[in-house]
Design an enzyme around this catalytic site. Structure first.
Site, PDB file in Angstrom:
ATOM      1  N   HIS A 122       0.815  -1.221   0.000  1.00 37.13           N
ATOM      2  CA  HIS A 122       0.000   0.000   0.000  1.00 37.13           C
ATOM      3  C   HIS A 122       0.850   1.274   0.000  1.00 37.13           C
ATOM      4  O   HIS A 122       0.376   2.333   0.408  1.00 37.13           O
ATOM      5  CB  HIS A 122      -0.971  -0.019   1.193  1.00 37.13           C
ATOM      6  N   CYS A 130       4.575  13.210  -7.239  1.00 35.69           N
ATOM      7  CA  CYS A 130       3.757  14.237  -7.884  1.00 35.69           C
ATOM      8  C   CYS A 130       2.478  13.634  -8.478  1.00 35.69           C
ATOM      9  O   CYS A 130       2.538  12.608  -9.151  1.00 35.69           O
ATOM     10  CB  CYS A 130       4.584  14.903  -8.985  1.00 35.69           C
ATOM     11  N   CYS A 133       3.135  14.477 -12.789  1.00 36.26           N
ATOM     12  CA  CYS A 133       4.182  13.773 -13.556  1.00 36.26           C
ATOM     13  C   CYS A 133       4.716  12.550 -12.814  1.00 36.26           C
ATOM     14  O   CYS A 133       5.559  11.839 -13.339  1.00 36.26           O
ATOM     15  CB  CYS A 133       5.317  14.731 -13.911  1.00 36.26           C
ATOM     16  N   GLY A 198      -1.754  -9.642  12.281  1.00 36.97           N
ATOM     17  CA  GLY A 198      -2.279  -8.309  12.571  1.00 36.97           C
ATOM     18  C   GLY A 198      -3.030  -7.667  11.429  1.00 36.97           C
ATOM     19  O   GLY A 198      -2.983  -6.453  11.274  1.00 36.97           O
ATOM     20  N   SER A 200      -6.969  -7.584   9.402  1.00 26.67           N
ATOM     21  CA  SER A 200      -8.366  -8.030   9.460  1.00 26.67           C
ATOM     22  C   SER A 200      -8.720  -8.895   8.253  1.00 26.67           C
ATOM     23  O   SER A 200      -9.799  -9.470   8.203  1.00 26.67           O
ATOM     24  CB  SER A 200      -9.301  -6.821   9.516  1.00 26.67           C
TER      25      SER A 200
HETATM   26  P1  OAD Z   1      -7.342  -3.355  10.148  1.00 24.77           P
HETATM   27  O1  OAD Z   1      -7.538  -2.187  11.045  1.00 24.77           O
HETATM   28  O2  OAD Z   1      -8.427  -3.656   9.184  1.00 24.77           O
HETATM   29  O3  OAD Z   1      -7.099  -4.662  11.004  1.00 24.77           O
HETATM   30  C1  OAD Z   1      -6.153  -4.691  12.058  1.00 24.77           C
HETATM   31  C2  OAD Z   1      -6.151  -6.071  12.645  1.00 24.77           C
HETATM   32  O4  OAD Z   1      -5.119  -6.123  13.619  1.00 24.77           O
HETATM   33  C3  OAD Z   1      -7.451  -6.484  13.346  1.00 24.77           C
HETATM   34  O5  OAD Z   1      -7.848  -7.763  12.896  1.00 24.77           O
HETATM   35  C4  OAD Z   1      -7.074  -6.503  14.832  1.00 24.77           C
HETATM   36  O6  OAD Z   1      -7.774  -7.510  15.555  1.00 24.77           O
HETATM   37  C5  OAD Z   1      -5.602  -6.834  14.743  1.00 24.77           C
HETATM   38  N1  OAD Z   1      -4.801  -6.385  15.897  1.00 24.77           N
HETATM   39  C6  OAD Z   1      -5.036  -5.319  16.719  1.00 24.77           C
HETATM   40  N2  OAD Z   1      -4.052  -5.211  17.631  1.00 24.77           N
HETATM   41  C7  OAD Z   1      -3.170  -6.221  17.374  1.00 24.77           C
HETATM   42  C8  OAD Z   1      -1.933  -6.632  17.949  1.00 24.77           C
HETATM   43  N3  OAD Z   1      -1.394  -5.954  18.982  1.00 24.77           N
HETATM   44  N4  OAD Z   1      -1.295  -7.716  17.427  1.00 24.77           N
HETATM   45  C9  OAD Z   1      -1.835  -8.393  16.380  1.00 24.77           C
HETATM   46  N5  OAD Z   1      -2.995  -8.036  15.783  1.00 24.77           N
HETATM   47  C10 OAD Z   1      -3.652  -6.969  16.265  1.00 24.77           C
HETATM   48  O7  OAD Z   1      -5.928  -3.146   9.408  1.00 24.77           O
HETATM   49  P2  OAD Z   1      -5.394  -3.856   8.088  1.00 24.77           P
HETATM   50  O8  OAD Z   1      -5.867  -5.247   7.988  1.00 24.77           O
HETATM   51  O9  OAD Z   1      -3.930  -3.594   8.042  1.00 24.77           O
HETATM   52  O10 OAD Z   1      -5.227   0.553   3.496  1.00 24.77           O
HETATM   53  O11 OAD Z   1      -6.110  -2.978   6.979  1.00 24.77           O
HETATM   54  C11 OAD Z   1      -5.816  -3.184   5.630  1.00 24.77           C
HETATM   55  C12 OAD Z   1      -5.827  -1.877   4.889  1.00 24.77           C
HETATM   56  O12 OAD Z   1      -7.066  -1.187   5.114  1.00 24.77           O
HETATM   57  C13 OAD Z   1      -4.783  -0.882   5.349  1.00 24.77           C
HETATM   58  O13 OAD Z   1      -3.517  -1.094   4.743  1.00 24.77           O
HETATM   59  C14 OAD Z   1      -5.360   0.430   4.923  1.00 24.77           C
HETATM   60  C15 OAD Z   1      -6.812   0.224   5.324  1.00 24.77           C
HETATM   61  O14 OAD Z   1      -7.736   0.965   4.596  1.00 24.77           O
HETATM   62  C16 OAD Z   1      -4.716   1.675   2.980  1.00 24.77           C
HETATM   63  O15 OAD Z   1      -4.416   2.640   3.651  1.00 24.77           O
HETATM   64  C17 OAD Z   1      -4.553   1.631   1.497  1.00 24.77           C
END
Ligand code: OAD
Length: 256
Positions: A122, A130, A133, A198, A200
């Site tokens: 990501h 930019c 460009c 970590g 979702s």
């Molecule tokens: P999420 O916020 O969707 O999920 C975070 C996960 O981490 C959840 O399942 C929590 O239960 C888990 N969690 C919380 N604390 C934890 C810990 N201490 N150890 C292990 N796990 C833990 O975040 P992502 O799955 O990363 O995209 O989300 C994916 C994408 O959605 C992100 O990269 C972002 C967002 O929109 C962009 O910004 C393009």
């Protein structure tokens, strides 16, 4: 399975794997003090509207609002440190025969913990470019001063074409960086163990990587304190935080 029990099978998978893929999400950096996206009370998307901050249309409509928000997040991240989870993943690379680290995180904490060749699906808060460009733009390494607290901030102008510099993250509706995605897909296809830590597992296409690995016979292990949509597919679900479980896992697999 709770974090009190580390099954022998998992230790054998770790030691025996020819190629491990580690896929990380915001949960890995949660204990560094960086909010996740979807946690009910503290997640970014429970407090901010992604449609106003994380789409190309949002940036076109209000560049200062979006730039200010990402500069606030960059200053937050620069004030945080890598923790045991990031360090354990970096150390795992020195034990594994081959390891590919794929992250959805844009915070740079894996690199700061010593991981190399991280596939940043990501993008990065630290690599703006930019809008017009697409030239890269060098930001000062220190936190924005004064810390903008999410207030609107005019984005810098591109030295080459004068258009706005935009955050270097992938927004909703945008393609992932093609080479990074191809390398991640190839690694998921070839690995014999994938650790999903970590995340979702809700955001496509990152969420396809464990499915690809599973389809090709790899073991899939998830580390997360909460259940996710990956639970049914995973060979093993370890319930606990990354910073607590990963160092234990390493010590158990490779006692010094
Ligand atoms: P999420 O916020 O969707 O999920 C975070 C996960 O981490 C959840 O399942 C929590 O239960 C888990 N969690 C919380 N604390 C934890 C810990 N201490 N150890 C292990 N796990 C833990 O975040 P992502 O799955 O990363 O995209 O989300 C994916 C994408 O959605 C992100 O990269 C972002 C967002 O929109 C962009 O910004 C393009």
């Amino acid at each position: 399975m709770t974090d009190h029990q580390l099954p022998g099978a998992l230790l054998a998978w770790l030691r025996g794997a020819a190629h491990i893929v580690v896929l990380t999400g915001a949960g890995v950096s949660q204990e560094s003090g960086i909010p996740t996206f979807r946690d009910t009370l503290s997640g970014f998307w429970s407090r901010f509207d992604p449609m106003q901050l994380a789409t190309p249309e949002a940036f076109d409509a209000d560049p200062s609002l979006v730039w200010g928000w990402y500069e606030w997040r960059r200053s937050q991240v620069l004030g945080c440190q890598p923790i045991a989870a990031h360090r354990a993943i970096a150390e795992l690379a020195s034990h594994a025969r081959k390891l590919t680290l794929v992250t959805q995180n844009v915070d740079g904490l894996h690199e700061r913990a010593g991981s190399r060749d991280v596939l940043c699906l990501h993008g990065s808060l630290h690599r703006p470019y930019c809008r017009g460009c697409r030239s890269t733009y060098a930001l000062p390494q220190e936190a924005p001063d004064p810390a903008p607290s999410g207030q609107p901030m005019r984005p810098p102008a591109c030295p080459s074409c004068g258009d706005h510099i935009r955050p270097g993250v992938v927004w909703f509706g945008e393609m992932l960086p093609a080479e990074t995605w191809a390398a991640s897909e190839e690694a998921a296809d070839a690995c014999d163990l994938l650790l999903s830590i970590g995340t979702s597992s809700l955001v496509y296409p990152a969420t396809a990587l464990p499915e690809i690995a599973h389809r090709n016979g790899a073991k899939v292990v998830q580390i997360n304190p909460e259940p996710t949509s990956l639970d049914p597919l995973a060979d093993l679900n370890l319930r606990g935080t990354a910073a607590r479980l990963l160092p234990r896992l390493l010590r158990a697999a490779w006692p010094s």
